[in-house]
Design an enzyme around this catalytic site. Structure first.
Site, short mmCIF file in Angstrom:
data_model
loop_
_atom_site.label_atom_id
_atom_site.label_comp_id
_atom_site.label_asym_id
_atom_site.label_seq_id
_atom_site.Cartn_x
_atom_site.Cartn_y
_atom_site.Cartn_z
N CYS A 53 -9.19 -3.59 0.49
CA CYS A 53 -8.68 -4.01 -0.59
C CYS A 53 -9.56 -2.39 -1.51
O CYS A 53 -8.59 -2.32 -2.46
CB CYS A 53 -10.21 -5.09 -1.40
SG CYS A 53 -10.17 -6.72 0.05
N HIS A 100 -7.73 -1.14 -5.53
CA HIS A 100 -8.49 -1.58 -6.50
C HIS A 100 -10.11 -0.62 -7.47
O HIS A 100 -10.75 -1.55 -6.68
CB HIS A 100 -8.73 -2.95 -6.44
CG HIS A 100 -7.56 -3.67 -6.23
ND1 HIS A 100 -6.65 -4.10 -7.38
CD2 HIS A 100 -6.36 -4.07 -4.98
CE1 HIS A 100 -5.28 -4.40 -6.95
NE2 HIS A 100 -5.55 -4.87 -5.42
N ARG A 145 -3.05 -14.83 -3.57
CA ARG A 145 -2.61 -13.20 -3.79
C ARG A 145 -3.28 -12.22 -2.60
O ARG A 145 -3.11 -12.08 -2.08
CB ARG A 145 -3.34 -13.30 -4.80
CG ARG A 145 -4.20 -11.73 -5.52
CD ARG A 145 -2.53 -10.65 -5.82
NE ARG A 145 -2.00 -10.33 -4.56
CZ ARG A 145 -1.01 -9.12 -4.31
NH1 ARG A 145 -0.40 -9.05 -5.63
NH2 ARG A 145 -0.86 -8.37 -3.24
N CYS A 203 -2.36 -9.58 0.20
CA CYS A 203 -3.12 -8.69 0.55
C CYS A 203 -3.53 -7.90 1.08
O CYS A 203 -2.83 -6.90 2.45
CB CYS A 203 -4.60 -8.04 -0.45
SG CYS A 203 -3.83 -8.27 -2.62
#
Lengths: 268, 241
Positions: free
Chosen positions: A178, A182, A225, A229
């Site tokens: 992740c 981000h 979501r 990802c």
């Protein structure tokens, strides 16, 4: 048509003083057009369907979901979603809103995993999933409130902390985690500005699911979501409502703590 | 009939207890199965979540053969970068660079440039190796998805900025042996130069074939490629090249 033009002119004239314009977050300000459109978020249709479903007596037990406890007491919806994921004594585990709705559909209404209202986890352009509708309605009862997930139970804290480990965990055929997308502000994939987990104001907007996704033409959830990802990261498929998915949701909600949720939201 | 021994009695008693506990609740707590997470560190619990909790579809077949479990198992570079959150201290960084350098395999017959037109397609394609609710077709060539993170052809407006701009890459550096070698190594395993970079290891991970790498390299370096439209006089000097 005239009415719509009038609306747009009002919106345009107000644009200069939209509060987000003061932000230096491109994730927030480059989505100005989305915020203009949010006046007529199509997610409202999904919300209304969810409201009806919530009060309707359904399932083998012919019961509504009005007695479901989302953490603040049976039937209390206001502010419940921004205080999730949460540890539920009756289930003996940490649950996000989607898992909790399923739990109540099973225990109160008698639906099973195989029944369509539970089996169908996501919407298509031709069918709005009951689960998504219920999720949109219940989440909307926390609109404008600040994210505030509880960290009282040791499992809530462990789940959040493991979610943080998973956030930084790089694996798969592209070495992504992740963190790859981000962790820095002002970064884009193609033309899409990415929200940073370290910028609570934009992060609070980013995790505001349910959201009507313009590119999909339907309302999507946080479970949708996070599944997307992992798919893009070329890691293994993530199961709906799994412990790992809730751990990630727990960390990402904690990172937005104290900042305002937009429910339902409108996203690209 | 099997004789009742201590173990059978214990198991029966436990099962009976579990049955009673099950009756007390409408749904048996899922956490009553398996180990107690509260005895684990967050790191150990995270590993448990990945491999033991049923959270991921580990048994699903993957395009390269085998199953998705191997996608979740970390090699040393993935593990070190995860543990240091992509900011490895000097000694760890040196180790990563060493591992990365040793991992690089070169094409037989030297590093050649392929067809920049094919490279242009591969640079735009984000297809390949996705598994889960939808699976990418293994017979379709995987793309490098360069534009997700890099600017290349200045006329392509849809480029990301997670990585540096590569516009005029060949124009500024030429196509010599050392440039080709560096570009090949950066695509094959960029940790050899930037330990814990976000960029995927397209060679080590067998994501791009040798041929695909040669096409993408041509797209970057070929003077005819739109990535290299030319620069203003003096720009090279200003950039120290």
């Amino acid at each position: 048509m005239l009415r719509r033009l009038l609306w747009y002119s009002i919106l345009l004239s107000g644009l200069a003083c939209v509060p987000a314009a003061a932000s230096d977050s491109p994730y927030l300000t480059k989505r100005q057009q989305l915020m203009m459109l949010a006046e007529s978020n199509p997610a409202e249709l999904t919300l209304w369907k969810g409201e009806e479903l919530f009060h309707e007596k359904r399932g083998p037990k012919n019961a509504s979901l009005e007695a479901c406890d989302f953490g603040l007491g049976p039937g209390v919806l206001e502010g419940a979603y921004v205080q999730m994921p949460r540890y539920f004594e009756d289930a003996g585990r940490v649950m996000d809103l989607e898992s909790r709705i399923i739990y109540c559909m099973k225990t109160l209404q008698g639906f099973t995993e195989e029944d369509a209202p539970i089996a169908r986890k996501h919407s298509s352009t031709t069918h709005t999933a009951d689960l998504v509708a219920l999720y949109t309605y219940i989440a909307s009862q926390s609109d404008g409130m600040k994210w505030d997930p509880p960290m009282d139970h040791p499992m809530e804290r462990l789940t959040r902390d493991a979610g943080e480990v998973l956030f930084y965990r790089r694996a798969g055929k592209m070495d992504f985690g992740c963190v790859s997308c981000h962790s820095e502000q002002r970064k884009r994939i193609r033309l899409s500005y990415l929200p940073s987990v370290h910028q609570p104001a934009e992060w609070a907007k980013a995790i505001s699911w349910p959201a009507y996704r313009i590119g999909h033409g339907v309302v999507r959830s946080s479970q949708h979501r996070v599944r997307g990802c992992y798919w893009q990261m070329r890691q293994a498929g993530l199961n709906f409502g799994s412990e790992a998915s809730i751990a990630i949701l727990s960390f990402w909600t904690d990172q937005a703590r104290g900042h305002v949720a937009t429910l339902p939201d409108l996203k690209r | 009939m099997y004789p009742w021994n201590h173990r059978t009695v214990m198991v029966t008693a436990l099962l009976a207890l579990a049955g009673v506990a099950g009756c007390a609740q409408q749904e048996t707590p899922e956490r009553s199965r398996g180990p107690d997470p509260l005895q684990m560190t967050p790191e150990a619990y995270a590993e448990y979540l990945v491999f033991e909790s049923g959270s991921f579809r580990l048994d699903q077949p993957v395009q390269e053969g085998g199953d998705a479990r191997q996608r979740m198992e970390q090699d040393e570079i993935q593990r070190l970068c995860s543990e240091t959150r992509n900011r490895p201290p000097a000694d760890v960084a040196a180790r990563i660079v060493r591992i990365a350098r040793e991992s690089i395999r070169y094409p037989e017959g030297g590093i050649q440039l392929g067809d920049w037109r094919k490279g242009a397609e591969l640079a735009r394609s984000g297809y390949g190796y996705r598994v889960g609710h939808r699976n990418d077709d293994p017979d379709r060539t995987a793309g490098g998805n360069c534009y997700a993170c890099h600017q290349m052809d200045p006329d392509e407006l849809g480029y990301g900025n997670l990585g540096p701009s590569l516009t005029n890459y060949g124009e500024l550096r030429g196509q010599g042996e050392s440039v080709r070698r560096f570009v090949y190594e950066m695509i094959y395993n960029p940790h050899a130069y930037f330990p814990c970079t976000n960029m995927p290891r397209f060679g080590v991970n067998d994501f791009l074939s040798e041929e695909s790498i040669s096409h993408i390299m041509a797209y970057l370096l070929d003077p005819e490629s739109p990535v290299n439209p030319g620069i203003e006089p003096g720009e090279g000097e200003r950039r120290g090249l």
